[in-house]
Design a protein around this motif. Structure first.
Motif, PDB file in Angstrom:
ATOM      1  N   ARG A 142      -6.145  -4.530   0.134  1.00 25.23           N
ATOM      2  CA  ARG A 142      -6.776  -5.861   0.161  1.00 25.23           C
ATOM      3  C   ARG A 142      -7.783  -5.951   1.327  1.00 25.23           C
ATOM      4  O   ARG A 142      -8.935  -6.326   1.155  1.00 25.23           O
ATOM      5  CB  ARG A 142      -5.661  -6.884   0.380  1.00 25.23           C
ATOM      6  CG  ARG A 142      -5.921  -8.248  -0.165  1.00 25.23           C
ATOM      7  CD  ARG A 142      -4.597  -9.020  -0.216  1.00 25.23           C
ATOM      8  NE  ARG A 142      -3.691  -8.646   0.890  1.00 25.23           N
ATOM      9  CZ  ARG A 142      -3.517  -9.375   1.997  1.00 25.23           C
ATOM     10  NH1 ARG A 142      -4.170 -10.505   2.156  1.00 25.23           N
ATOM     11  NH2 ARG A 142      -2.667  -8.978   2.945  1.00 25.23           N
ATOM     12  N   PHE A 143      -7.329  -5.551   2.516  1.00 25.65           N
ATOM     13  CA  PHE A 143      -8.214  -5.597   3.685  1.00 25.65           C
ATOM     14  C   PHE A 143      -9.374  -4.620   3.518  1.00 25.65           C
ATOM     15  O   PHE A 143     -10.487  -4.885   3.952  1.00 25.65           O
ATOM     16  CB  PHE A 143      -7.452  -5.233   4.962  1.00 25.65           C
ATOM     17  CG  PHE A 143      -6.480  -6.298   5.414  1.00 25.65           C
ATOM     18  CD1 PHE A 143      -6.832  -7.642   5.392  1.00 25.65           C
ATOM     19  CD2 PHE A 143      -5.218  -5.945   5.892  1.00 25.65           C
ATOM     20  CE1 PHE A 143      -5.943  -8.615   5.823  1.00 25.65           C
ATOM     21  CE2 PHE A 143      -4.326  -6.909   6.324  1.00 25.65           C
ATOM     22  CZ  PHE A 143      -4.682  -8.246   6.281  1.00 25.65           C
ATOM     23  N   GLU A 150      -9.099   5.278   3.769  1.00 28.58           N
ATOM     24  CA  GLU A 150      -7.803   4.590   3.742  1.00 28.58           C
ATOM     25  C   GLU A 150      -6.840   5.158   4.773  1.00 28.58           C
ATOM     26  O   GLU A 150      -5.785   4.596   5.000  1.00 28.58           O
ATOM     27  CB  GLU A 150      -7.205   4.640   2.341  1.00 28.58           C
ATOM     28  CG  GLU A 150      -7.008   6.050   1.810  1.00 28.58           C
ATOM     29  CD  GLU A 150      -6.395   6.010   0.429  1.00 28.58           C
ATOM     30  OE1 GLU A 150      -7.134   5.692  -0.506  1.00 28.58           O
ATOM     31  OE2 GLU A 150      -5.189   6.294   0.318  1.00 28.58           O
ATOM     32  N   SER A 151      -7.185   6.269   5.389  1.00 29.99           N
ATOM     33  CA  SER A 151      -6.288   6.809   6.412  1.00 29.99           C
ATOM     34  C   SER A 151      -7.114   7.459   7.518  1.00 29.99           C
ATOM     35  O   SER A 151      -8.289   7.797   7.312  1.00 29.99           O
ATOM     36  CB  SER A 151      -5.364   7.858   5.795  1.00 29.99           C
ATOM     37  OG  SER A 151      -6.151   8.979   5.436  1.00 29.99           O
ATOM     38  N   ILE A 152      -6.456   7.612   8.672  1.00 26.21           N
ATOM     39  CA  ILE A 152      -7.135   8.239   9.806  1.00 26.21           C
ATOM     40  C   ILE A 152      -7.549   9.666   9.425  1.00 26.21           C
ATOM     41  O   ILE A 152      -8.639  10.107   9.773  1.00 26.21           O
ATOM     42  CB  ILE A 152      -6.190   8.280  11.030  1.00 26.21           C
ATOM     43  CG1 ILE A 152      -5.764   6.874  11.420  1.00 26.21           C
ATOM     44  CG2 ILE A 152      -6.830   9.020  12.192  1.00 26.21           C
ATOM     45  CD1 ILE A 152      -6.703   6.100  12.281  1.00 26.21           C
ATOM     46  N   PRO A 178      -7.355  -4.559  10.061  1.00 25.08           N
ATOM     47  CA  PRO A 178      -6.156  -5.282  10.502  1.00 25.08           C
ATOM     48  C   PRO A 178      -4.868  -4.465  10.332  1.00 25.08           C
ATOM     49  O   PRO A 178      -3.919  -4.641  11.088  1.00 25.08           O
ATOM     50  CB  PRO A 178      -6.124  -6.510   9.590  1.00 25.08           C
ATOM     51  CG  PRO A 178      -7.516  -6.657   9.103  1.00 25.08           C
ATOM     52  CD  PRO A 178      -8.128  -5.308   9.069  1.00 25.08           C
ATOM     53  N   GLY A 179      -4.845  -3.569   9.337  1.00 20.50           N
ATOM     54  CA  GLY A 179      -3.640  -2.761   9.124  1.00 20.50           C
ATOM     55  C   GLY A 179      -3.386  -1.781  10.257  1.00 20.50           C
ATOM     56  O   GLY A 179      -2.317  -1.167  10.329  1.00 20.50           O
ATOM     57  N   LEU A 180      -4.360  -1.616  11.149  1.00 17.42           N
ATOM     58  CA  LEU A 180      -4.188  -0.699  12.282  1.00 17.42           C
ATOM     59  C   LEU A 180      -4.131  -1.454  13.617  1.00 17.42           C
ATOM     60  O   LEU A 180      -4.153  -0.839  14.682  1.00 17.42           O
ATOM     61  CB  LEU A 180      -5.331   0.315  12.310  1.00 17.42           C
ATOM     62  CG  LEU A 180      -5.343   1.284  11.118  1.00 17.42           C
ATOM     63  CD1 LEU A 180      -6.649   2.027  11.033  1.00 17.42           C
ATOM     64  CD2 LEU A 180      -4.177   2.259  11.240  1.00 17.42           C
ATOM     65  N   ALA A 181      -4.076  -2.781  13.524  1.00 20.64           N
ATOM     66  CA  ALA A 181      -4.007  -3.580  14.752  1.00 20.64           C
ATOM     67  C   ALA A 181      -2.561  -3.657  15.240  1.00 20.64           C
ATOM     68  O   ALA A 181      -1.950  -4.722  15.295  1.00 20.64           O
ATOM     69  CB  ALA A 181      -4.581  -4.978  14.496  1.00 20.64           C
ATOM     70  N   ASN A 182      -1.978  -2.502  15.498  1.00 20.44           N
ATOM     71  CA  ASN A 182      -0.594  -2.427  15.964  1.00 20.44           C
ATOM     72  C   ASN A 182      -0.460  -1.211  16.892  1.00 20.44           C
ATOM     73  O   ASN A 182      -1.435  -0.474  17.092  1.00 20.44           O
ATOM     74  CB  ASN A 182       0.360  -2.291  14.767  1.00 20.44           C
ATOM     75  CG  ASN A 182      -0.120  -1.189  13.827  1.00 20.44           C
ATOM     76  OD1 ASN A 182      -0.573  -0.138  14.276  1.00 20.44           O
ATOM     77  ND2 ASN A 182      -0.049  -1.441  12.533  1.00 20.44           N
TER      78      ASN A 182
END
Ligand SMILES: Nc1ncnc2c1ncn2[C@@H]1O[C@H](COP(=O)(O)OP(=O)(O)OP(=O)(O)O)[C@@H](O)[C@H]1O
Ligand SMILES: [Mg+2]
Length: 406
Positions: free
Chosen positions: A17-18, A35-37, A56-60
């Protein structure tokens, strides 16, 4: 935005989605979205500066650890983090991980594009200017008084925009009144990043990170570091951090103006020592003069900053029974500049535009402009006419040129 030629843009986001949203937001940049590093790394070309947007999926913790590792392995890469919500804690964590800028997902597209451009240009210029010899340090000018409401911020903001319009050098203003600073309001700039962010990151910061904290005053290109939005944040900023910020800015700018609070503390002391010029602002009334006289004595200001002190009388035409000679005798300094009381000043304050831009022909604006010219010497004579005629275009041309590192 036309497709950037000098640097590439890439994005990485595991959540579909993001990822779709980022793909749309970044369409104009011709970004490669992974989609991935791992798939991102496969696209990296060690020779080409690349701005990588972490979604946002990597803002951790895991995502930021990967950002840190990647930035170390790929110095040609700069990360911009986009997170669903941007807390101060996350921002600080991101900056410590070497992220160049961080924005919230709901920030408008233009802000994201500007962040990407800034990081991209700084990656390009850091490659084209490897170790370009000793850096010439900019001049640090502070406005100070022991009394509130005498015109320190009016002087600081007008001086800063005048120098930014008239000088060929980059100019920055820092709001040193960490609790109640109003520089951003006086310039009509919404504070995005503030001294709090710059102070938290100063130990790890490089010039491009500092650059990303500075807002730009649209009409003049002046770079602005506003005061914290929360007055309580002032307590967490140390004199060393403030000094670090000012010292880094003077490597980036020809002039660094610092507007000071009306009290005296360790931060103020450190800045007074660092400054090249200390404008001591007094207004034409007995309490102000008396306060300044006592202040100079008790703070040992003459021994601390004696040769750097420039006495400015604000509201110098006020109809009071005070003679300038009496003022000079009382304070023990010669008055170097006078600014008349002028209704254009409060009118400009209410508009969020410094008087010198709002009403350039007003008496106070002319006096403030002369203070700026005293720093410019021959440069003032050459550029004043042109600057007065088209300050906006000149300022932007200069900023564009500098941003591209030419
Ligand atoms: N030359 C002037 N003519 C008319 N009004 C002035 C002039 N200088 C300052 N003022 C008014 O005085 C107000 C206070 O000025 P300013 O905010 O610069 O003071 P300050 O010393 O920075 O105050 P503080 O100590 O609270 O930071 C301004 O909002 C402005 O309206
Ligand atoms: Mg002030």
């Amino acid at each position: 935005m036309s497709a950037p030629k000098r640097y590439r843009v890439a994005a990485v986001e595991p959540d579909e989605r993001f990822r779709t949203r980022l793909t749309i937001q970044l369409a104009a940049t011709e970004a490669t979205v992974s989609e991935s590093i791992e798939s991102l790394v496969a696209t990296l070309d060690g020779n080409r500066p690349t701005v990588v947007v972490f979604g946002p999926g990597l803002a951790n913790d895991t995502g930021l650890a990967q950002a840190q590792r990647l930035s170390r392995q790929h110095p040609e890469m700069g990360v911009v983090l986009v997170s669903e919500e941007l807390s101060l804690a996350l921002l600080q964590q991101a900056l410590r991980a070497g992220v160049r800028d961080a924005l919230a997902l709901d920030t408008d597209d233009a802000a994201l594009r500007q962040a990407i451009e800034r990081v991209g240009e700084s990656l390009v210029s850091s490659r084209t200017q490897p170790g370009s010899g000793p850096v010439e340090l900019g001049r640090v000018i502070v406005t100070f008084s022991t009394k509130g409401g005498v015109g320190k911020s009016i002087l600081a903001t007008n001086l800063a925009v005048a120098l930014a319009s008239r000088s060929t050098k980059q100019v920055a203003i820092v709001d040193g009144d960490l609790q109640f600073g109003d520089v951003a309001v006086l310039l009509g700039i919404p504070p995005t990043h503030t001294t709090t962010d710059a102070a938290a990151a100063i130990d790890q910061a490089d010039v491009s990170l500092m650059d990303s904290f500075l807002a730009t005053h649209p009409a003049t290109g002046l770079r602005v570091l506003p005061a914290p939005v929360e007055p309580s944040a002032a307590d967490s900023i140390s004199p060393e951090q403030m000094l670090g910020i000012v010292r880094m800015l003077r490597t980036m700018c020809g002039f660094v103006i610092v507007d000071m609070p009306p009290h005296f503390d360790d931060v103020v002391l450190a800045l007074l020592e660092e400054a090249d010029d200390v404008f001591l602002v007094a207004s034409m009334d007995i309490p102000s003069i008396k306060n300044l006289k006592v202040g100079i004595q008790t703070l040992g200001l003459l021994s601390l900053a004696g040769p750097k002190l420039r006495l400015v009388l604000n509201r110098a035409n006020s109809k009071v029974n005070l003679d300038i000679a009496d003022v000079e005798r009382a304070i023990g300094l010669t008055v170097q500049f006078r600014i008349p009381s002028d209704v254009a000043v409060p009118q400009a304050v209410n508009r969020g535009v410094p008087a010198i831009l709002d009403k350039p022909r007003a008496a106070a604006s002319i006096a403030l402009g002369e203070i700026a010219n005293s720093f410019l010497g021959a440069e003032a004579e050459e550029t004043e006419t042109a600057a007065d005629q088209e300050p906006r275009r000149r300022a932007w041309r200069r900023t564009d040129k500098e941003a591209s590192g030419q």
